[in-house]
Design an enzyme around this catalytic site. Structure first.
Site, PDB file in Angstrom:
ATOM      1  N   GLY A  94      -1.018  -2.459   4.939  1.00 46.98           N
ATOM      2  CA  GLY A  94       0.305  -2.935   4.558  1.00 46.98           C
ATOM      3  C   GLY A  94       1.336  -1.838   4.656  1.00 46.98           C
ATOM      4  CB  THR A 100       2.183   3.037   6.497  1.00 47.25           C
ATOM      5  OG1 THR A 100       3.545   3.141   6.873  1.00 47.25           O
ATOM      6  CG2 THR A 100       1.520   1.913   7.265  1.00 47.25           C
ATOM      7  CB  VAL A 101      -1.446   1.138   2.369  1.00 50.12           C
ATOM      8  CG1 VAL A 101      -2.830   1.328   1.768  1.00 50.12           C
ATOM      9  CG2 VAL A 101      -0.391   1.537   1.365  1.00 50.12           C
ATOM     10  CE  LYS A 116       2.023   4.561  -2.052  1.00 54.01           C
ATOM     11  NZ  LYS A 116       2.097   4.219  -3.485  1.00 54.01           N
ATOM     12  CG  ASP A 208       7.640  -2.213  -9.566  1.00 53.42           C
ATOM     13  OD1 ASP A 208       8.238  -3.296  -9.732  1.00 53.42           O
ATOM     14  OD2 ASP A 208       7.338  -1.769  -8.444  1.00 53.42           O
TER      15      ASP A 208
END
Lengths: 421, 342
Positions: A94, A100-101, A116, A208
Site C-alpha cells: 500500500g 510506501t509499504v 515501510k 488517529d
C-alpha cells in the site's frame, strides 16, 4: 530458493515494478518506489482487499502462502540488522501520505516483515511523522502495539521494518460484512482497550484511531499501528492540533474546536469502532464537514446543554442554535445489533461515547467492565508483551459471513504461532 | 462519572515508574575534566553557551519547555556518546532542538528547517543540519523520547497536589502554592549549568521542588522524604544537586525574560477569568520576533501560568506587595495585562 525467487519475480511483474536483481529488490533507491500523488491517505494495506480477491482467497491460517521458506532458503549468516541487504522485498502492500509499504522477508531469520519506505524530503530532513513514530515505538513494547523490528537508514532512504501482520480491521470488516461475531468483537475490543490503556498510562495519545490503523493477525491479535500522529503528553493539558483524527472517529469536543483534549480523544474513537464492529457500518458516517459530523452525533446523543456538559458553551465552535433540538436516544434503538445483545454491551458503548470528554471511561477502567466478564480471568493479569491468545480457550470464532467463501463458513485458524510473529 | 482518587494516584505512580525507567534506560551526560568535555576541545563554558542558545531559540520559536528540555537531553546524550569537535557544537545544538521540535510540537508550530536556519542566525546550511540529524538519530538509535526534568516537575507537582504525599495546610487558602511555571523556568535555567547537567532530570526536578518546599511549607520534610522514596533518588545525590541549584538560583533573581512588554487589557477585567487569581490576565511579549500563537486557549493558559509565576515572585519578596491573600474580586493596583498580538 528457486520458488522464492519465482514468487518475488511474479510479484514484481504483477506490480510492474522494475527488477534490478534476480528475485528481489534492494531497498536503497527510493526513486524506484512508485509514487502516486493521489496516494491513499493511510498507508496500510488499503490496496490489498482488491488484489487479494484475484490472487488468493485470504486464509488466516496460511501466512506463508503455502510455502515453507525455511526448508528452501538458506539463511545467510553474517547479515546484520540495519542494512538493506538483510531484507528481501516481496510485494507492495500500500501507499500512504509519507511512505510506501512493502511485504518483505528478513534474510536474517526468515520472518515476514512489513517494510515501510519513507519518502525523504531533502530540504526538511526526516519527516516528523517518521521521527515521532520511531521514537515513540522504541519505548513501547506491548502485545497490542505493532512491533518495530529495525530501521534502515542510508543517505538516500529510510525504511522502517515492522512485524508483518496479515490484515487490518477495515479489511476484516469488509471481508465479513453485516457486523462481526459478537465474541470476536469482544476480544478485538479487549485488545484495543488493552493497547490504549498501555499507551495512555505512558501519557501517549494515538490521535488517529480508525479501523485501518488496527492491524489484525491471522490469529485475531489486534495491534495499534501508525503512530505518525501520536504524541506524548505531559500532565497538564496542553493544546493539541484539532486537525488530527479522521472525521468519523472524532469526538464532539474536538469537532467543536477544543484543543486541550486528552486520552478521552482515543476513547471516543474506540467507542465508534466498537459500534462499527457490531453494526457492520460506521457509527457516525458524516460526509461533508464537522457540522454534519456533529449533527450525526447529536441525533443520537442529543444536543448538549450546560447541564448535561458543563463548560460546553465555552468551546470555540459551540453553536447549539444551528441544530434542531434532539433528545438523547437509546443506543439500541439507533444501532439495532445492541438490542440483540446483553445490556452490558450497550452500557459499555454508552460509557465510551459520552459527549463530555471528562465523562468518558478511561481505557484501564473499561477493561474491568462487566462486558468482558465472560473472557477467561487470566486475561486481566497478562504481562504487557504476552498476547491474549496465549490464554487457553481464547481464539477467534468463525464469522457468519465471508465474501471470499460465500458458500460456507471458513474455519478459524488453529495453527500454533509460527515463527513469523 | 467520577473515578476514585486512589485510581488516579495509582495511575500517577505508574506514570512516574515509567518515566524513571525511560530515564534509567536513556540518560547520559558528558563527563567534564579540567573544564572540558572529556576527550574533546569543548569547554564547559561553550557547552553552557550552546544550551543557553537553545533556550533562546526555543523561546524565539515559542516552543513549549518540554521541547527545550528534550532538545538538551538529546544534545547531552550525543556529546556523551561521541567525541564531538567544538566547531560542530552549535550544529549539534540546533539539530537537537529541531529533532525535539519534530517529536514534541504540533504540526502547525513546526518550522521548516530553512526557516529555522534563517531565523536562528546561525550559518549552517540545511544540508549540514539534515546530515547532522541523520548522525544524531543513528548514534542514539532513534530512541529519543526520554523523560526530562520538565516531565518530572509535572509528575511531582501532580503527586503533591493530588495529596500523595499529602501536603500540610496552606498558609492562605487562595495563595498559589505551587508554581510549576516558575519551577519550569528554574529547571530551564539550571539545565544550562554544566555542573547540574551531571544530574538526572528526576534529581534536578526534585531538588528544585525541595528548595521551594523548604521555603514555603513548614512541614515539608515528610513530603520530601516520600517524594525521594517514590523517585528512587539517592539522598546524597539530591543534596549535592540541591546545593548547586540553590547556589545558581540565588545568585540571580530568576524572572521572566528581560524586556517583556505588558499591555493593559480592559476586556479581561470584565470577563473575570475564573482560573486567574485576583490580578487578572497576564501575558508576555518578548522583543524577539515572535511567532503568532495559533490557539487562543494556549495563550490564556500561558497567561495563567505566568500569573502564577508572578504570584510566587511576590511571595519571595522580589516585589514587596503580597496579593496572594486578597479576597476574591478585590481591587489590586496591578491592571490586567495582555500581549498586544492576539
Amino acid at each position: 530458493m528457486q520458488s522464492l525467487r519465482q514468487a518475488a519475480t511474479e510479484a514484481f511483474h504483477r506490480l510492474g515494478l522494475k527488477q534490478r536483481h534476480l528475485g528481489y529488490e534492494e531497498l536503497n533507491d527510493p526513486a524506484d518506489a512508485p509514487y502516486s500523488p493521489e496516494a491513499q491517505p493511510h498507508w496500510f494495506h488499503t490496496l490489498q482487499v482488491r488484489r487479494l480477491r484475484v490472487q488468493r482467497s485470504r486464509s488466516n491460517s496460511d501466512p506463508m502462502g503455502g510455502k515453507n521458506f525455511e526448508n528452501e532458503f538458506q539463511w545467510k549468516t553474517g547479515l546484520q540488522f540495519g542494512t538493506a541487504t538483510s531484507y528481501l522485498n516481496l510485494e507492495k502492500l500500500g501507499e500512504g501520505s509519507y511512505a510506501t509499504v512493502y511485504k518483505g522477508i528478513s534474510r536474517i531469520n526468515g520472518h515476514l516483515v512489513a517494510l515501510k519506505v519513507i519518502r525523504m524530503k531533502t530540504e526538511e530532513g526526516i519527516p516528523f511523522t517518521a521521527i515521532r513514530e520511531a521514537s515513540l515505538l522504541k519505548g513501547l513494547k506491548h502485545a497490542n502495539i505493532v512491533l518495530l523490528h529495525d530501521i534502515i537508514h542510508t543517505r538516500e532512504s529510510l525504511t522502517f521494518v515492522f512485524e508483518y501482520v496479515q490484515t487490518d480491521l477495515a479489511q476484516y470488516m469488509t471481508q465479513h460484512p453485516g457486523g462481526l461475531h459478537s465474541y470476536n468483537v469482544r476480544i478485538f475490543m479487549f485488545q484495543l482497550l488493552r493497547g490504549l490503556s498501555y499507551i495512555h498510562g505512558r501519557r501517549i495519545l494515538h490521535r488517529d484511531l480508525k479501523p485501518q490503523n488496527l492491524l489484525i493477525s491471522y490469529l485475531g491479535e489486534l495491534k495499534l499501528a501508525d503512530f505518525g500522529l501520536a504524541r506524548s503528553k505531559s500532565i497538564p493539558s496542553q493544546t493539541y492540533s484539532s486537525e488530527v483524527v479522521t472525521l468519523w472517529y472524532r469526538p464532539p469536543d474536538v469537532l467543536m474546536g477544543s484543543t486541550d483534549y486528552s486520552t478521552a480523544l482515543d476513547i471516543w474513537g474506540a467507542g465508534c469502532i466498537f459500534i462499527e464492529m457490531l453494526q457492520g457500518a460506521p457509527a457516525f458516517p458524516g460526509v461533508a464537514d464537522a457540522f454534519e459530523q456533529l449533527q450525526k452525533i447529536w441525533a443520537v446523543l442529543g444536543v448538549p446543554t450546560e447541564e448535561t456538559w458543563p463548560g460546553v458553551s465555552e468551546l470555540p465552535n459551540h453553536k447549539p442554535e444551528w441544530f434542531l433540538p434532539c433528545e438523547p436516544q437509546q443506543f439500541r434503538n439507533v444501532w439495532k445489533r445492541l438490542g440483540q445483545l446483553p445490556y452490558k454491551t450497550e452500557d459499555l458503548a454508552q460509557l465510551l461515547l459520552r459527549p463530555a470528554p471528562r465523562d468518558r471511561i478511561p481505557a484501564q477502567d473499561a477493561l474491568l467492565h462487566p462486558y468482558f466478564n465472560t473472557l477467561p480471568p487470566p486475561l486481566m493479569h497478562l504481562r504487557d508483551t504476552v498476547s491474549i491468545f496465549k490464554v487457553p480457550g481464547v481464539r477467534l470464532e468463525a464469522e457468519a459471513r465471508d465474501i471470499f467463501s460465500p458458500g460456507g463458513r471458513i474455519k478459524p485458524s488453529h495453527t500454533p504461532l509460527t515463527k513469523c510473529w | 462519572m467520577k473515578y476514585p482518587e486512589s485510581a488516579e494516584c495509582r495511575r500517577l505512580a505508574a506514570l512516574l515508574e515509567d518515566a524513571l525507567a525511560r530515564e534509567r534506560r536513556l540518560w547520559k551526560a558528558p563527563v567534564f575534566k579540567n573544564h572540558r568535555i572529556q576527550g574533546t576541545d569543548i569547554s564547559s563554558f561553550q557547552h553552557q553557551d550552546a544550551i543557553l542558545w537553545m533556550d533562546e531559540l526555543s523561546q524565539l520559536f515559542k516552543f513549549c519547555p518540554e521541547t527545550f528540555a528534550l532538545g538538551v537531553s538529546i544534545f547531552n546524550r550525543l556529546l556523551a556518546s561521541v567525541k564531538a569537535q567544538q566547531k560542530y557544537l552549535r550544529c549539534i545544538a540546533i539539530t537537537s532542538l529541531i529533532l525535539a521540535e519534530k517529536i514534541n510540537e504540533e504540526d502547525e508550530v513546526i518550522a521548516s528547517v530553512k526557516d529555522f536556519v534563517n531565523q536562528s542566525g546561525c550559518n549552517f546550511s540545511t544540508a549540514e543540519i539534515v546530515r547532522m540529524e541523520r548522525i544524531i538519530l543513528d548514534k542514539l538509535h532513534w530512541d529519543l523520547n526520554t523523560a526530562t526534568a520538565i516531565d518530572f516537575i509535572h509528575i511531582f507537582h501532580a503527586l503533591v497536589t493530588s495529596g500523595q504525599p499529602r501536603l500540610p495546610q496552606r498558609r492562605h487558602q487562595r495563595e498559589p502554592f505551587f508554581h510549576t511555571a516558575l519551577w519550569i523556568r528554574q529547571v530551564q535555567h539550571c539545565m544550562a549549568c554544566h555542573q547540574l547537567s551531571q544530574f538526572k532530570g528526576s534529581t534536578l526536578a526534585l531538588a528544585i521542588i525541595t528548595l521551594e518546599l523548604e521555603r514555603a511549607a513548614p512541614d515539608w520534610f515528610s513530603v520530601f522524604t516520600d517524594l525521594l522514596k517514590k523517585a528512587q533518588v539517592e539522598s546524597v545525590e539530591l543534596i549535592r544537586c540541591k546545593e548547586t541549584a540553590d547556589e545558581l538560583l540565588s545568585g540571580q533573581e530568576l524572572t521572566f525574560p528581560p524586556n517583556a512588554l505588558y499591555i493593559f487589557d480592559g476586556g479581561s477585567v470584565a470577563r473575570g477569568h475564573p482560573e486567574l487569581a485576583p490580578g487578572g490576565a497576564w501575558g508576555r511579549v518578548s522583543h524577539a520576533g515572535r511567532r503568532r500563537r495559533s490557539q487562543a486557549q494556549r495563550k490564556e493558559k500561558d497567561a495563567a501560568e505566568y500569573y502564577d509565576g508572578f504570584g510566587c515572585l511576590y511571595d519571595q519578596g522580589v516585589v514587596p506587595a503580597d496579593i496572594g491573600g486578597d479576597p476574591p474580586g478585590s481591587y489590586t493596583p496591578c491592571p490586567p495585562l495582555q500581549p498586544p498580538v492576539s
